[in-house]
Structures are given as structure tokens and as C-alpha cells.
Design an enzyme around this catalytic site. Structure first.
Site, PDB file in Angstrom:
ATOM      1  NE  ARG A  88      94.989 -44.929  11.439  1.00 45.74           N
ATOM      2  CZ  ARG A  88      93.659 -44.917  11.526  1.00 45.74           C
ATOM      3  NH1 ARG A  88      92.968 -45.972  11.169  1.00 45.74           N
ATOM      4  NH2 ARG A  88      93.041 -43.835  11.980  1.00 45.74           N
ATOM      5  NE  ARG A 117      93.533 -53.839   6.181  1.00 49.82           N
ATOM      6  CZ  ARG A 117      92.659 -53.788   7.191  1.00 49.82           C
ATOM      7  NH1 ARG A 117      92.992 -53.162   8.302  1.00 49.82           N
ATOM      8  NH2 ARG A 117      91.474 -54.356   7.086  1.00 49.82           N
ATOM      9  CD  GLU A 139      86.206 -48.018  10.303  1.00 48.69           C
ATOM     10  OE1 GLU A 139      86.661 -46.988  10.811  1.00 48.69           O
ATOM     11  OE2 GLU A 139      86.568 -49.170  10.619  1.00 48.69           O
ATOM     12  CB  SER A 167      84.547 -44.917  13.165  1.00 45.07           C
ATOM     13  OG  SER A 167      85.798 -44.324  13.453  1.00 45.07           O
ATOM     14  NE  ARG A 200      89.724 -48.470   4.826  1.00 39.97           N
ATOM     15  CZ  ARG A 200      89.413 -49.525   5.559  1.00 39.97           C
ATOM     16  NH1 ARG A 200      88.151 -49.708   5.949  1.00 39.97           N
ATOM     17  NH2 ARG A 200      90.319 -50.409   5.908  1.00 39.97           N
TER      18      ARG A 200
END
Length: 425
Positions: free
Chosen positions: A261, A276, A348, A351, A388
Site C-alpha cells: 500500500r 503503518r 484497528e 476488519s 499491527r
């Protein structure tokens, strides 16, 4: 792609869904106008083709001046047919582009609003009180350095910012998480998959990642390929252009892949550590099921995510993401956010999204049922995003001396190791 019958028959429902996401409803009027233009173009083309066919039957029967006139008309008509055909193709392309720009309709139960308008559905566990234990928690960057687990400096040297090396027990911890996630998925009946991280444009467009998320996608220059940000993309395209046996549903897959990403728009956010990053590994659950069962399957995916976080002995909460923060494809999304001690907030970790028929309509995937073929639904859910999850484990289970207690469920996958011990002060 949304059901075009809803667009035509219930445009106000689509407008309301746009408003719930905080988006303009102009796309609805644009799509309806494009649909009308497309229908006119089809009618015009068919009329010209009909006349052309009729002339083709008349000419052999005609003679003299009548035949000559028909031949002259045929020449002119050929140009008209060609122009009408081109207009029809252009109108069809405009219609498709207009429909593809409309997001999935947000679920009636999804909260309205933007990023901060989520609803907390559940809080599980209690964050550790480090002050009561008599020490200040270290962040994952310092713990990673002390344990010889995370090397940010060499990651930046070799690849640039937001890259890293996992070394020693850091690499061991990731592999243990992969194995634990795959073990849970296998025991739950999922088919395990190692998915490609490079896909063609149709897979990206079919899943909705060339829409609002296009700026976050890496494209391979000179190649008709993209790097995926999640294995949701190859798994959604896995059955593209297929009609699936309805009696085989649900089809459940657990796919491992590296994810890439750009993190566009995140300038200045989470620049420290591995919260991130531009690349991470992930185990993703992906399901094909009937639309009627999609809401129930969504709850099942959430339950599997919670089960995994419980195994890691983390404190977390579950939120119902607001409509304005949903991706293009999702009608509803639940996030599981783990408590990160040094940040003093939930972040987060996983999800799960219900995409209903949005992706299968784009990728031409249907189910065959006793009453005939019909659209089916797709859902996705993160079982474990490695970086994460490693952050949450290190910070949550740290000790005063910089060691980290390994969660019980991970120990069999860590060679029985129960404590990660510092290598450096």
C-alpha cells in the site's frame, strides 16, 4: 456494481445511500441520464440495421431507377449504421462508467456519517494498568530493538521509509502468527490458499480498488499488473466468469499473501514503527455465499476474528464503521481495534466487510440454483495482519525488564518459547 434495477426503479434509495455516506447524489442523475442515452443509442442503431436488412431484401427484386435509388440509399445507410454503432458503443461505455462510480448501498444498520461516527458494539478485556504494576511501558520500536526483533534503520536504508526487517524472534513471531491463523481457519473448514500478489486490472477494478482507493495502489510500470493491498483482490477474482454450484455455498478461503500500500494521504501519520507500512503480510478470510445468508456470514467472520484476538490475550473493541468510512464495495464493515498501551488508544487490527453482490456483478460470478442462476455475495475478513498484531503483542505483554511474555496459544508455534528476552539494554 450495484443492481441496476434498483437504480432504475428506486433511484431515491440510491440517493439516500449516497447521503448516508456523505457523498453527492449527482452520480445517480448522471447514471440515469447515461442509461437513457444508451437506450436511445441502441434504438437508433437497431432502427438503422433494420432498414439496412430490409433494403437488402428489396434490392434483388427491384429494377431500373428504383434499384439504383435503393443502392444509393444502401451506401448512405452503411455510413449511418457505422456511426450509430459507434454511438451505441460510446453510450454503453458511458453508462458502465457511471454505474461503476456508484458505491455499494450502505446497510440500513450501518451508522451514518464519517470516520469518527462509528458505533462501539462491544469492548472485550481490560487494558493493562502499567502504572499499578510500577513501570512505564516501552513502545514496540524500543522493544523490537531490545529483543533484536525489528530493524527499522536497515529497513529504511534498503527500501526507504515505512519499511523494516523482522529479525530473530520478530521473524519467528510472524511465522507463528501465520501458522496459528491458518490452523484456526483450517479447523473452521476454510480452504487454505497462497494467493498471488500481482493481478490484472480487471481484478482490481472488479473489487473496487481502482475507484476511491486507486491512489493507494502500486502499479507495475510497463506491465498490465498491480500489486495487491489485500488478498481479497485475487480471491474475489478467483471465480470470475464462473457459475458456481449453489449447493456448494458457502465457499470459504483463508489466503496468505504479502500486501502493498502506498499509504497515500497518510503523510505525517504513524511515521514511527510498523503500525503503518508499505508492505506487510496478512491472512485474509474470503467467502462466497448467498445474498440471503450474507448478514449471518458477516457475523460468523467477526466471531472468528474475535476468537483469534482472544487467543492472543489482547484487549480490544468492536466497532460498526460509519457509512462514510466504508470502502467502495462494502455495505457494512466491523473493525476489531486492539488497545495499544503507549498510544493510549485502540487501533484497528482486523476488519470484516460484507460486499453483497457488488463484486460478483463486476466479475460476472453467479450461482446455479434450482430456480435458475442468480447473483451471489462476497465477504472478506482479516484474520491476522502481521505488523499491527506484532505491535499489539509486544506492547501488551511486555515486562519491566523489556522481555515479552508469549501468549499461551502461540507457544506451540514458537518452539515452546514462553518469554522473548532482550538481547540489548
Amino acid at each position: 456494481m450495484i443492481d441496476t434495477r434498483i437504480l432504475r426503479d428506486q433511484p431515491d434509495r440510491v440517493r439516500a445511500a449516497q447521503a448516508k455516506r456523505g457523498l453527492s447524489d449527482a452520480v445517480v442523475d448522471e447514471a440515469l441520464a447515461a442509461d437513457q442515452a444508451r437506450r436511445r443509442a441502441i434504438a437508433e442503431y437497431e432502427a438503422r440495421r433494420g432498414e439496412q436488412k430490409a433494403l437488402g431484401k428489396q434490392i434483388p427484386q427491384a429494377q431500373g431507377e428504383e434499384k439504383q435509388a435503393l443502392l444509393e440509399r444502401t451506401k448512405a445507410l452503411a455510413a449511418e449504421v457505422k456511426a450509430a454503432e459507434a454511438a451505441q458503443v460510446a453510450a454503453e461505455e458511458a453508462w458502465q462508467a457511471a454505474v461503476l462510480a456508484i458505491p455499494n448501498l450502505a446497510h440500513d444498520d450501518a451508522p451514518a456519517g464519517g470516520e469518527d461516527d462509528y458505533t462501539v458494539l462491544e469492548t472485550v478485556g481490560t487494558p493493562r494498568d502499567f502504572a499499578a504494576e510500577g513501570f512505564e511501558p516501552r513502545d514496540h520500536v524500543e522493544l523490537g530493538r531490545m529483543l533484536g526483533a525489528i530493524d527499522m534503520e536497515r529497513g529504511a536504508k534498503v527500501s526507504g521509509s515505512r519499511f523494516y526487517f523482522l529479525t530473530g524472534v520478530g521473524a519467528q513471531l510472524e511465522l507463528a502468527l501465520v501458522n496459528l491463523a491458518m490452523e484456526q481457519a483450517r479447523n473452521a473448514g476454510f480452504t487454505q490458499v497462497i494467493a498471488p500478489s500481482l493481478v490484472r486490472p480487471r481484478a482490481m477494478e472488479g473489487t473496487g480498488f481502482l475507484g476511491q482507493a486507486a491512489d493507494d495502489v502500486y502499479r507495475i510500470e510497463g506491465e498490465d499488473l498491480y500489486l495487491v493491498g489485500t488478498s481479497e483482490v485475487p480471491m474475489a477474482a478467483y471465480h470470475s466468469d464462473e457459475i458456481l454450484d449453489g449447493s456448494s455455498l458457502p465457499l470459504r478461503y483463508a489466503a496468505f499473501s504479502p500486501c502493498f500500500r502506498k499509504e497515500a494521504g497518510s503523510h505525517g501519520k504513524d511515521t514511527k514503527g510498523i503500525i503503518r507500512v508499505h508492505w506487510f503480510d496478512k491472512v485474509e478470510m474470503f467467502v462466497y455465499t448467498t445474498t440471503e445468508d450474507s448478514d449471518a456470514e458477516h457475523q460468523r467472520l467477526l466471531a472468528w476474528e474475535k476468537e483469534f484476538l482472544d487467543k492472543l490475550e489482547l484487549a480490544y473493541r468492536v466497532i460498526d464503521v460509519a457509512a462514510g468510512d466504508l470502502g467502495l464495495s462494502a455495505t457494512r464493515k466491523f473493525d476489531c481495534e486492539a488497545w495499544i498501551p503507549t498510544q493510549g488508544r485502540y487501533r484497528e487490527l482486523t476488519s470484516t466487510s460484507n460486499c453483497t453482490e457488488f463484486q460478483t456483478r463486476r466479475l460476472d460470478i453467479r450461482g446455479r440454483f434450482p430456480e435458475g442462476t442468480a447473483p451471489i455475495s462476497t465477504l472478506n475478513g482479516t484474520l491476522c495482519a502481521m505488523t499491527r498484531t506484532i505491535v499489539a503483542i509486544l506492547e501488551t505483554h511486555q515486562n519491566a525488564d523489556g522481555s515479552v511474555t508469549v501468549p499461551q496459544a502461540l507457544r506451540p508455534h514458537m518452539g515452546g518459547l514462553d518469554v522473548l528476552k532482550p538481547m540489548h539494554a
